[in-house]
Write an enzyme that holds these catalytic residues in place. Sequence first.
Site, PDB file in Angstrom:
ATOM      1  N   PHE A 140       0.861  -1.181   0.000  1.00 36.26           N
ATOM      2  CA  PHE A 140       0.000   0.000   0.000  1.00 36.26           C
ATOM      3  C   PHE A 140       0.893   1.225   0.000  1.00 36.26           C
ATOM      4  O   PHE A 140       1.693   1.424   0.914  1.00 36.26           O
ATOM      5  CB  PHE A 140      -0.933   0.055   1.203  1.00 36.26           C
ATOM      6  N   ASP A 225       9.543   2.379   1.590  1.00 37.60           N
ATOM      7  CA  ASP A 225       8.416   3.235   1.912  1.00 37.60           C
ATOM      8  C   ASP A 225       8.239   3.208   3.427  1.00 37.60           C
ATOM      9  O   ASP A 225       7.726   2.248   3.984  1.00 37.60           O
ATOM     10  CB  ASP A 225       7.165   2.708   1.198  1.00 37.60           C
ATOM     11  N   LYS A 254       3.515  11.421   6.951  1.00 33.61           N
ATOM     12  CA  LYS A 254       2.701  11.259   8.155  1.00 33.61           C
ATOM     13  C   LYS A 254       3.322  11.914   9.386  1.00 33.61           C
ATOM     14  O   LYS A 254       3.179  13.107   9.584  1.00 33.61           O
ATOM     15  CB  LYS A 254       2.393   9.781   8.375  1.00 33.61           C
TER      16      LYS A 254
END
Length: 400
Positions: A140, A225, A254
């Site tokens: 994802f 990632d 984030k």
Amino acid sequence: MTTKEFIELEERYGAHNYHPLDVVIERAEGCWVYDVEGNKYLDCLAAYSAVNQGHCHPRIVNALKNQAEKVTLTSRAFRNDQLPLLYKELSELTGYEISLPMNSGAEAVETALKAARKWGYKVKGVPENKAEIIACKNNFAGRTITIISFSTEEQYRDGFGPFTPGFKIVEYGNAEELEKAITENTVAFIVEPVQGEGGIIVPPEGYLKKAYDICKKNNVLFITDEIQSGLGRTGKLFAFEHEGVRPDVVIIGKALSGGCYPVSAVLSDREVLGVFKPGDHGSTFGGNPLGAAVARESLKVLIEEKLIENSAELGKYFIDKLRAIESPHVKEVRGKGLFIGVELKPEAGGARRFCEALMKRGILCKETHENVIRFAPPLVIKKEEIDWALTHIEETLKMA
């Protein structure tokens, strides 16, 4: 207004692209959030790892307020006095020579993909338009057309084709399959050190090191990632550090802004990010002074308040206690640091009902991949707060 009234408004006027728990949060502090009717909840999701430093951390909020009163946006047409300092501090903290700031995590992933392709053509010498990037099943990385082009989740792809070519998919955790997939046109391998949305999947020990060595041997960029797994979430600054590798490219977002503002970045050395020339890539808001000031303070909070160490210590404690729960519904407990997944047996009836039951007990978490409950609280959480949560988690996991 009541919870019911807010939900009715959202359902009536908003696109239905999410299925949130029916709690309407009004304010938050540290690990705790409060709904519009005054109920208090322990946040065990941390906005998908965006609020590692805790909700509304006063130092980060003050940095945002102070900068907002000076200048918020210049665009990259002009320079500002915060971005150079963020560049320097990111380099000193991570050891990478340069970085490229964006806003959302998906933008940072797109940036890394563009850098890898351009590096492949300009440095490695891959024929134009032949570059291949390898990704893993159950990955994802975001929701853009190009990113879902290498997703293996059917729902993320349904109705959104045609897709961007140039991607290959291999089994996560299988280094041998990665090696077989590499060709002379392979420019990069992009991997999550721990798959978050995939269900908090931790690969076999040694996998990242093997994959890194394979990439090095074949002159392929090794991209991690770390948008969810990085910045302390797994008990290290970056999750790749658990295996002692140094990726060619690292993607962060984030928690880079402590949940106060969208900030992301790509980290690398000059050989890779140096392929960009003025006009090649950009973002109006990327690198803006408000975001840079917030990111600078967010990183300082993470280090100075020893939140990474807290994640390592309390993450192990939390996992051990969860594994000790005797429940007929639990298949496996896995994770690193405060990045924890409780996988339920298929016959348990799905994770959603357990998340709803925990919400009624004052604990907010979210299901992922139908049968996994994710526990990922802010890294400021205390042992006594975990102990309080464990009592309710145990009782919930033992329900019929």
